[in-house]
Design a protein around this motif. Sequence first.
Motif, PDB file in Angstrom:
ATOM      1  N   ARG A   1      22.327  49.676  40.456  1.00 17.98           N
ATOM      2  CA  ARG A   1      22.794  51.071  40.391  1.00 17.98           C
ATOM      3  C   ARG A   1      24.131  51.161  39.666  1.00 17.98           C
ATOM      4  O   ARG A   1      24.370  52.097  38.883  1.00 17.98           O
ATOM      5  CB  ARG A   1      22.914  51.650  41.798  1.00 17.98           C
ATOM      6  N   ILE A   2      25.012  50.199  39.921  1.00 16.24           N
ATOM      7  CA  ILE A   2      26.306  50.206  39.235  1.00 16.24           C
ATOM      8  C   ILE A   2      26.121  49.963  37.745  1.00 16.24           C
ATOM      9  O   ILE A   2      26.745  50.622  36.905  1.00 16.24           O
ATOM     10  CB  ILE A   2      27.237  49.156  39.859  1.00 16.24           C
ATOM     11  N   ALA A   3      25.240  49.009  37.399  1.00 15.17           N
ATOM     12  CA  ALA A   3      25.039  48.683  35.984  1.00 15.17           C
ATOM     13  C   ALA A   3      24.351  49.808  35.224  1.00 15.17           C
ATOM     14  O   ALA A   3      24.590  49.982  34.030  1.00 15.17           O
ATOM     15  CB  ALA A   3      24.224  47.395  35.859  1.00 15.17           C
ATOM     16  N   SER A   4      23.494  50.575  35.905  1.00 20.78           N
ATOM     17  CA  SER A   4      22.769  51.651  35.240  1.00 20.78           C
ATOM     18  C   SER A   4      23.507  52.979  35.296  1.00 20.78           C
ATOM     19  O   SER A   4      22.932  54.015  34.949  1.00 20.78           O
ATOM     20  CB  SER A   4      21.389  51.831  35.890  1.00 20.78           C
ATOM     21  N   ALA A   5      24.766  52.971  35.718  1.00 18.70           N
ATOM     22  CA  ALA A   5      25.556  54.200  35.719  1.00 18.70           C
ATOM     23  C   ALA A   5      25.673  54.722  34.296  1.00 18.70           C
ATOM     24  O   ALA A   5      25.741  53.950  33.334  1.00 18.70           O
ATOM     25  CB  ALA A   5      26.943  53.954  36.307  1.00 18.70           C
ATOM     26  N   PRO A   6      25.672  56.048  34.076  1.00 18.31           N
ATOM     27  CA  PRO A   6      25.684  56.607  32.724  1.00 18.31           C
ATOM     28  C   PRO A   6      26.943  56.310  31.948  1.00 18.31           C
ATOM     29  O   PRO A   6      26.991  56.523  30.753  1.00 18.31           O
ATOM     30  CB  PRO A   6      25.537  58.119  32.967  1.00 18.31           C
ATOM     31  N   ALA A   7      27.984  55.814  32.576  1.00 23.48           N
ATOM     32  CA  ALA A   7      29.209  55.458  31.860  1.00 23.48           C
ATOM     33  C   ALA A   7      29.904  54.337  32.613  1.00 23.48           C
ATOM     34  O   ALA A   7      29.758  54.186  33.821  1.00 23.48           O
ATOM     35  CB  ALA A   7      30.150  56.661  31.736  1.00 23.48           C
ATOM     36  N   ALA A   8      30.641  53.552  31.845  1.00 23.95           N
ATOM     37  CA  ALA A   8      31.346  52.427  32.448  1.00 23.95           C
ATOM     38  C   ALA A   8      32.351  52.922  33.475  1.00 23.95           C
ATOM     39  O   ALA A   8      33.137  53.822  33.212  1.00 23.95           O
ATOM     40  CB  ALA A   8      32.057  51.616  31.364  1.00 23.95           C
ATOM     41  N   GLY A   9      32.320  52.330  34.652  1.00 25.64           N
ATOM     42  CA  GLY A   9      33.287  52.674  35.679  1.00 25.64           C
ATOM     43  C   GLY A   9      32.890  53.840  36.556  1.00 25.64           C
ATOM     44  O   GLY A   9      33.588  54.143  37.520  1.00 25.64           O
TER      45      GLY A   9
ATOM     46  N   LYS B   1      26.220  36.836  53.181  1.00 26.82           N
ATOM     47  CA  LYS B   1      27.306  37.763  53.468  1.00 26.82           C
ATOM     48  C   LYS B   1      28.546  37.414  52.638  1.00 26.82           C
ATOM     49  O   LYS B   1      29.268  38.311  52.176  1.00 26.82           O
ATOM     50  CB  LYS B   1      27.654  37.746  54.957  1.00 26.82           C
ATOM     51  N   ASP B   2      28.797  36.110  52.429  1.00 25.93           N
ATOM     52  CA  ASP B   2      29.913  35.726  51.556  1.00 25.93           C
ATOM     53  C   ASP B   2      29.702  36.253  50.137  1.00 25.93           C
ATOM     54  O   ASP B   2      30.637  36.732  49.490  1.00 25.93           O
ATOM     55  CB  ASP B   2      30.053  34.200  51.531  1.00 25.93           C
ATOM     56  N   LEU B   3      28.461  36.167  49.649  1.00 26.99           N
ATOM     57  CA  LEU B   3      28.155  36.696  48.318  1.00 26.99           C
ATOM     58  C   LEU B   3      28.377  38.200  48.257  1.00 26.99           C
ATOM     59  O   LEU B   3      28.976  38.708  47.296  1.00 26.99           O
ATOM     60  CB  LEU B   3      26.709  36.354  47.956  1.00 26.99           C
ATOM     61  N   ALA B   4      27.911  38.931  49.265  1.00 30.40           N
ATOM     62  CA  ALA B   4      28.073  40.382  49.276  1.00 30.40           C
ATOM     63  C   ALA B   4      29.548  40.773  49.362  1.00 30.40           C
ATOM     64  O   ALA B   4      29.995  41.699  48.663  1.00 30.40           O
ATOM     65  CB  ALA B   4      27.296  40.993  50.444  1.00 30.40           C
ATOM     66  N   ASP B   5      30.320  40.091  50.193  1.00 30.48           N
ATOM     67  CA  ASP B   5      31.749  40.400  50.304  1.00 30.48           C
ATOM     68  C   ASP B   5      32.488  40.096  49.000  1.00 30.48           C
ATOM     69  O   ASP B   5      33.368  40.863  48.589  1.00 30.48           O
ATOM     70  CB  ASP B   5      32.361  39.606  51.457  1.00 30.48           C
ATOM     71  N   SER B   6      32.126  39.000  48.355  1.00 30.82           N
ATOM     72  CA  SER B   6      32.764  38.678  47.067  1.00 30.82           C
ATOM     73  C   SER B   6      32.413  39.716  46.012  1.00 30.82           C
ATOM     74  O   SER B   6      33.262  40.118  45.201  1.00 30.82           O
ATOM     75  CB  SER B   6      32.320  37.291  46.603  1.00 30.82           C
ATOM     76  N   PHE B   7      31.172  40.193  46.028  1.00 32.91           N
ATOM     77  CA  PHE B   7      30.763  41.228  45.091  1.00 32.91           C
ATOM     78  C   PHE B   7      31.531  42.528  45.347  1.00 32.91           C
ATOM     79  O   PHE B   7      31.988  43.189  44.401  1.00 32.91           O
ATOM     80  CB  PHE B   7      29.260  41.471  45.209  1.00 32.91           C
ATOM     81  N   ASP B   8      31.681  42.906  46.623  1.00 29.06           N
ATOM     82  CA  ASP B   8      32.439  44.119  46.951  1.00 29.06           C
ATOM     83  C   ASP B   8      33.888  44.003  46.490  1.00 29.06           C
ATOM     84  O   ASP B   8      34.478  44.967  45.985  1.00 29.06           O
ATOM     85  CB  ASP B   8      32.387  44.382  48.455  1.00 29.06           C
ATOM     86  N   LEU B   9      34.482  42.835  46.667  1.00 25.02           N
ATOM     87  CA  LEU B   9      35.862  42.627  46.238  1.00 25.02           C
ATOM     88  C   LEU B   9      35.993  42.747  44.720  1.00 25.02           C
ATOM     89  O   LEU B   9      36.938  43.369  44.215  1.00 25.02           O
ATOM     90  CB  LEU B   9      36.345  41.259  46.714  1.00 25.02           C
ATOM     91  N   MET B  10      35.040  42.186  43.993  1.00 21.97           N
ATOM     92  CA  MET B  10      35.076  42.280  42.539  1.00 21.97           C
ATOM     93  C   MET B  10      34.932  43.734  42.077  1.00 21.97           C
ATOM     94  O   MET B  10      35.660  44.192  41.187  1.00 21.97           O
ATOM     95  CB  MET B  10      33.957  41.432  41.941  1.00 21.97           C
ATOM     96  N   VAL B  11      33.995  44.465  42.685  1.00 19.20           N
ATOM     97  CA  VAL B  11      33.785  45.862  42.301  1.00 19.20           C
ATOM     98  C   VAL B  11      35.023  46.702  42.628  1.00 19.20           C
ATOM     99  O   VAL B  11      35.401  47.604  41.864  1.00 19.20           O
ATOM    100  CB  VAL B  11      32.530  46.417  43.002  1.00 19.20           C
ATOM    101  N   GLU B  12      35.655  46.421  43.758  1.00 22.55           N
ATOM    102  CA  GLU B  12      36.859  47.165  44.128  1.00 22.55           C
ATOM    103  C   GLU B  12      37.977  46.943  43.109  1.00 22.55           C
ATOM    104  O   GLU B  12      38.670  47.894  42.715  1.00 22.55           O
ATOM    105  CB  GLU B  12      37.316  46.734  45.516  1.00 22.55           C
TER     106      GLU B  12
END
Length: 406
Positions: free
Chosen positions: A134-142, A159-170
């Motif tokens: 969903r983030i990658a298919s957003a109509p514009a970056a960011g 859960k470690d993978l999901a938390d690391s992903f959330d931190l990166m997105v934040e």
Amino acid sequence: MKTHPPKKRPVKQKRRITLRARLTLIYGGLFFAAGIVLLGVTHVLFAQQLDRGGDLSVHSDSSGDASSGRDAPSDSLTWVADEQKRLHDAATASLITQGGIALTLVGGVAAGFGWLIAGRVLAPLHRVTDTARRIASAPAAGRGLHERIALDGRDDEVKDLADSFDLMVEQLDRSFDGQRRFVANASHELRTPLTVGRALVELAMHRTTASPDVKRLGEDLLAINDRHERLINGLLLLAGSENHVPERQSVDLADMVTHVTAQSTPEAEKAGITLYEEADQAPTTGDALLLERIVQNLVENGIRHNSGDGGWVRVTSRTLEDGRAEVEVSNTGPEVPPYEVPTLFEPFRRLGTERLVTAKGAGLGLSIVRSVARAHGGNVTARPRPDGGLTVTVTLPHHGRIPPRG
């Protein structure tokens, strides 16, 4: 005559086996392998037990006959051996047949449970994948960076993978938000002093007591100020053109070609350049002002980077066979090495010059064209002409069709 490159055949993607299916196959395969080994060991032990029992029975019968003083008939021994072999074969066949059926049934049930368990284990990974998609298919970056997985449950590798992903997105969200605030502040902070400076210079030039030297100096300052304004406007447009185009409307590139050509004719005539227009229908969807800026930048680029008197610029719009809209701008000018073409789309980059702002422009024209085209789901290509100059082609999606980003 214009030649088009051969169309590339779509590459068929190989059907992949999902991780859930692979785990199920591994679980089922290991279970069947262990079951076959267990069935074989059971068969060997069972056969040994049968052979041992038969030998004892025959030996007992032979001893009894010898003690009584009579010889056992040979046909009785043969009958006992045949019965022993028949019972051995029947027991073995029954063990293999029924054991195989039981192994198959139990193995199928085990594979089914393995499928269900693999689905439960991989469910958090599907949640991570869906959020990332969903983030990658957003109509514009960011624009989709506000989403988080926020995975609950046991503290494990998923859960470690999901938390690391959330931190990166934040962190990415903070970066994009800071960029948007910077563009908004720069739009005001950079334009205001230039506007004030222009007003002061014009006021000084139009005074009745202004000398010719002051007026010439004012004209030079206004030219410098105008060049800085073009640079700042180009930078702001370049920074914002990759954003989402919220309101798309049906537009025809032919109308833009006609409008831009009419506006650019005085500048072309002043430079001794002839403008040619071939405006065929080319419907598409998008922001009309941004799409007009594509045509305007290409025409201005063709006029400013030309051979002078006797040169020409040809602007063409058309609809391709697959329905996509295309605008093409060709111009005469200096020879362009093929290896220099990709660098022309970089900001502040012009052929044969350093990254400096000159009177011909700020070096952002083609960068803005590429940025706006990508924001609309299109693409830009450029190729040098054999006699000098450049041909730039912008292809935009079919009318009414908005391709997904990413």
